[in-house]
Scaffold this motif. Structure first.
Motif, PDB file in Angstrom:
ATOM      1  N   GLU A 201      75.574  35.676  59.533  1.00 53.45           N
ATOM      2  CA  GLU A 201      76.077  34.486  58.850  1.00 53.45           C
ATOM      3  C   GLU A 201      76.805  33.602  59.853  1.00 53.45           C
ATOM      4  N   CYS A 202      76.572  32.292  59.734  1.00 49.93           N
ATOM      5  CA  CYS A 202      77.263  31.331  60.583  1.00 49.93           C
ATOM      6  C   CYS A 202      78.290  30.588  59.730  1.00 49.93           C
ATOM      7  N   PRO A 203      79.570  30.903  59.885  1.00 43.60           N
ATOM      8  CA  PRO A 203      80.592  30.273  59.047  1.00 43.60           C
ATOM      9  C   PRO A 203      80.854  28.828  59.479  1.00 43.60           C
ATOM     10  N   ALA A 204      81.735  28.153  58.767  1.00 40.95           N
ATOM     11  CA  ALA A 204      82.108  26.783  59.132  1.00 40.95           C
ATOM     12  C   ALA A 204      82.640  26.782  60.569  1.00 40.95           C
ATOM     13  N   PRO A 205      82.282  25.742  61.313  1.00 42.32           N
ATOM     14  CA  PRO A 205      81.754  24.441  60.888  1.00 42.32           C
ATOM     15  C   PRO A 205      80.243  24.346  60.754  1.00 42.32           C
ATOM     16  N   CYS A 206      79.512  25.478  60.689  1.00 46.15           N
ATOM     17  CA  CYS A 206      78.069  25.394  60.462  1.00 46.15           C
ATOM     18  C   CYS A 206      77.818  24.707  59.116  1.00 46.15           C
ATOM     19  N   ALA A 207      76.951  23.711  59.136  1.00 45.06           N
ATOM     20  CA  ALA A 207      76.684  22.910  57.938  1.00 45.06           C
ATOM     21  C   ALA A 207      75.415  23.400  57.238  1.00 45.06           C
ATOM     22  N   PRO A 208      75.226  23.041  55.963  1.00 45.80           N
ATOM     23  CA  PRO A 208      73.981  23.405  55.279  1.00 45.80           C
ATOM     24  C   PRO A 208      72.767  22.946  56.073  1.00 45.80           C
ATOM     25  N   GLY A 209      71.788  23.828  56.203  1.00 44.06           N
ATOM     26  CA  GLY A 209      70.584  23.529  56.987  1.00 44.06           C
ATOM     27  C   GLY A 209      70.681  23.980  58.433  1.00 44.06           C
ATOM     28  N   GLN A 210      71.875  24.344  58.894  1.00 42.47           N
ATOM     29  CA  GLN A 210      72.052  24.727  60.294  1.00 42.47           C
ATOM     30  C   GLN A 210      71.711  26.194  60.530  1.00 42.47           C
ATOM     31  N   LEU A 211      71.088  26.464  61.674  1.00 36.93           N
ATOM     32  CA  LEU A 211      70.800  27.821  62.126  1.00 36.93           C
ATOM     33  C   LEU A 211      71.454  28.023  63.482  1.00 36.93           C
ATOM     34  N   ASP A 212      72.146  29.145  63.617  1.00 40.11           N
ATOM     35  CA  ASP A 212      72.720  29.523  64.906  1.00 40.11           C
ATOM     36  C   ASP A 212      71.805  30.594  65.488  1.00 40.11           C
ATOM     37  N   LEU A 213      71.039  30.197  66.509  1.00 43.97           N
ATOM     38  CA  LEU A 213      70.006  31.071  67.065  1.00 43.97           C
ATOM     39  C   LEU A 213      70.553  31.929  68.193  1.00 43.97           C
ATOM     40  N   SER A 214      69.876  33.069  68.383  1.00 47.69           N
ATOM     41  CA  SER A 214      70.185  33.860  69.578  1.00 47.69           C
ATOM     42  C   SER A 214      69.808  33.035  70.814  1.00 47.69           C
ATOM     43  N   HIS A 215      70.404  33.350  71.929  1.00 44.84           N
ATOM     44  CA  HIS A 215      70.060  32.627  73.165  1.00 44.84           C
ATOM     45  C   HIS A 215      68.563  32.706  73.445  1.00 44.84           C
ATOM     46  N   GLU A 216      68.010  33.898  73.205  1.00 43.25           N
ATOM     47  CA  GLU A 216      66.583  34.090  73.478  1.00 43.25           C
ATOM     48  C   GLU A 216      65.726  33.180  72.595  1.00 43.25           C
ATOM     49  N   ALA A 217      66.110  33.034  71.340  1.00 45.01           N
ATOM     50  CA  ALA A 217      65.328  32.197  70.429  1.00 45.01           C
ATOM     51  C   ALA A 217      65.515  30.712  70.753  1.00 45.01           C
ATOM     52  N   PHE A 218      66.738  30.296  71.023  1.00 43.29           N
ATOM     53  CA  PHE A 218      67.007  28.884  71.291  1.00 43.29           C
ATOM     54  C   PHE A 218      66.279  28.413  72.553  1.00 43.29           C
ATOM     55  N   SER A 219      66.262  29.270  73.547  1.00 45.35           N
ATOM     56  CA  SER A 219      65.669  28.869  74.838  1.00 45.35           C
ATOM     57  C   SER A 219      64.168  28.619  74.736  1.00 45.35           C
ATOM     58  N   LYS A 220      63.530  29.098  73.656  1.00 45.16           N
ATOM     59  CA  LYS A 220      62.098  28.831  73.472  1.00 45.16           C
ATOM     60  C   LYS A 220      61.854  27.455  72.860  1.00 45.16           C
ATOM     61  N   LEU A 221      62.917  26.829  72.368  1.00 45.04           N
ATOM     62  CA  LEU A 221      62.800  25.498  71.784  1.00 45.04           C
ATOM     63  C   LEU A 221      63.325  24.412  72.724  1.00 45.04           C
ATOM     64  N   ALA A 222      64.371  24.743  73.457  1.00 44.25           N
ATOM     65  CA  ALA A 222      64.988  23.775  74.366  1.00 44.25           C
ATOM     66  C   ALA A 222      65.873  24.527  75.346  1.00 44.25           C
ATOM     67  N   PRO A 223      66.222  23.914  76.484  1.00 40.61           N
ATOM     68  CA  PRO A 223      67.126  24.559  77.433  1.00 40.61           C
ATOM     69  C   PRO A 223      68.481  24.838  76.768  1.00 40.61           C
ATOM     70  N   LEU A 224      69.091  25.976  77.105  1.00 40.88           N
ATOM     71  CA  LEU A 224      70.380  26.334  76.518  1.00 40.88           C
ATOM     72  C   LEU A 224      71.439  25.260  76.785  1.00 40.88           C
ATOM     73  N   SER A 225      71.295  24.570  77.887  1.00 38.18           N
ATOM     74  CA  SER A 225      72.277  23.532  78.230  1.00 38.18           C
ATOM     75  C   SER A 225      72.274  22.369  77.224  1.00 38.18           C
ATOM     76  N   THR A 226      71.185  22.255  76.463  1.00 36.38           N
ATOM     77  CA  THR A 226      71.120  21.184  75.454  1.00 36.38           C
ATOM     78  C   THR A 226      72.208  21.397  74.408  1.00 36.38           C
ATOM     79  N   GLY A 227      72.422  22.637  74.052  1.00 35.72           N
ATOM     80  CA  GLY A 227      73.497  22.993  73.130  1.00 35.72           C
ATOM     81  C   GLY A 227      73.202  22.793  71.647  1.00 35.72           C
ATOM     82  N   ARG A 228      72.554  21.691  71.307  1.00 31.24           N
ATOM     83  CA  ARG A 228      72.348  21.350  69.891  1.00 31.24           C
ATOM     84  C   ARG A 228      71.108  20.480  69.760  1.00 31.24           C
TER      85      ARG A 228
END
Length: 334
Positions: A201-228
């Motif tokens: 679970e991602c508590p506030a300030p995570c907003a409805p619709g937001q996903l907090d991905l593992s580093h491994e998952a996020f890096s497949k969509l964009a560089p980790l340095s992007t952040g968001r």
């Protein structure tokens, strides 16, 4: 037969007066009465209604009984008939058909009234009647962030895992652990996409619709340095060979127990236990265990229901706290 003149009683005749007048009053009275009786008899004998016969063809009403005249239809009755109660059935509040005394001017449907009253059933393949906020066939917009998942354990209490393609769901869509175990497809604006499993679970300030991905998952969509990044995501019912497992919480016994299902293909909607011949639905906690506070059904038969309404019954799972026990069953794919 008495004549109208006898309605009053006549005074007694004066015999002395009769002698004085020289008339014989009694004889004259008798002759008059006889004449009247003869006339009445002749009139009755020759009546046109046949009253002079033996009476076998004459119906006489019983004394005191009312006489009902024959009913003949009138012009007004035939011109304005009353509405019939055998008309077209109209649906009632409960959907059943009842006779309607008032004809409707609206065109009638060829469908039965009960069917017109009930809403159309949704196709089983695409409907999820027991789903929460996250529903199949719906695309959700939000943002993706990244966090360090450590050993992979999280609020869903699945424990450590080597699977790094996981995500934490925002509190609103987490919905008291209803999102636990769900597989979602995540797509970035660049067109890159991944599939992750919800384990945290991602508590506030995570907003409805937001996903907090593992580093491994996020890096497949964009560089980790992007952040968001902006994303869209939707629920999946993936192809998989694994079967569902059951785990009793640490401290469980025949007097109190917590039960958890692991590895289900589709989100779990309900977990029930068999107790005293009936199914008892256990309440779900935010840490993804179903609790039997008084021990009802602990160690007995378990029934699992997914968001599509599919049910699996599992027997032979003993109370072995913190042990993952295979059921060898799995929900069908949708």
């Amino acid at each position: 037969m008495a004549s109208p003149s006898h309605h009053r009683r006549s005074p007694r005749p004066d015999r002395h007066a009769a002698r004085r007048t020289g008339r014989r009053v009694p004889v004259v009275a008798l002759i008059a009465v006889a004449a009247v009786a003869l006339v009445v008899s002749l009139v009755v004998a020759f009546r046109p209604d046949g009253a002079g016969d033996d009476g076998s063809n004459t119906v006489r009403p019983v004394a005191g009984a009312p006489v009902t005249p024959a009913v003949r239809p009138t012009a007004s009755a035939s011109a304005s008939p009353k509405p019939s109660t055998s008309g077209t059935p109209s649906p009632t509040a409960d959907g059943t058909a009842s006779p309607s005394a008032t004809p409707s001017s609206a065109p009638s449907s060829t469908k039965p009234s009960a069917e017109r009253a009930a809403p159309a059933a949704r196709a089983a393949s695409g409907s999820a009647p027991k789903a929460g906020r996250i529903r199949p066939g719906t695309s959700y917009r939000g943002v993706a962030t990244a966090y360090v998942i450590g050993d992979g354990n999280g609020s869903c209490s699945y424990g450590p895992t080597s699977d790094r393609m996981t995500a934490a769901m925002n509190t609103t869509d987490y919905e008291t652990s209803k999102a636990c175990g769900a597989y979602v497809s995540v797509r970035a604006a660049s067109g890159a996409s991944i599939t992750v499993r919800i384990t945290n679970e991602c508590p506030a300030p995570c907003a409805p619709g937001q996903l907090d991905l593992s580093h491994e998952a996020f890096s497949k969509l964009a560089p980790l340095s992007t952040g968001r990044i902006s994303i869209t995501w939707r629920l999946l019912s993936p192809a998989m060979s694994d079967t569902i497992s059951i785990r009793y919480k640490v401290g469980s016994s025949q007097y109190w127990c917590g039960v958890q299902a692991i590895g289900h293909r589709n989100p779990l909607a309900r977990l029930e236990v068999r107790a005293n011949g009936s199914w008892v639905a256990l309440p779900r906690t935010s840490y993804n265990y179903f609790l039997s506070e008084h021990g009802r059904g602990c160690g007995g038969t378990i029934r699992l229901t997914d968001i599509y309404g599919q049910q699996l019954t599992v027997a032979g799972i003993g109370i072995r706290p913190d042990a993952v026990q295979s059921t060898r069953v799995q929900f069908a794919r949708h």
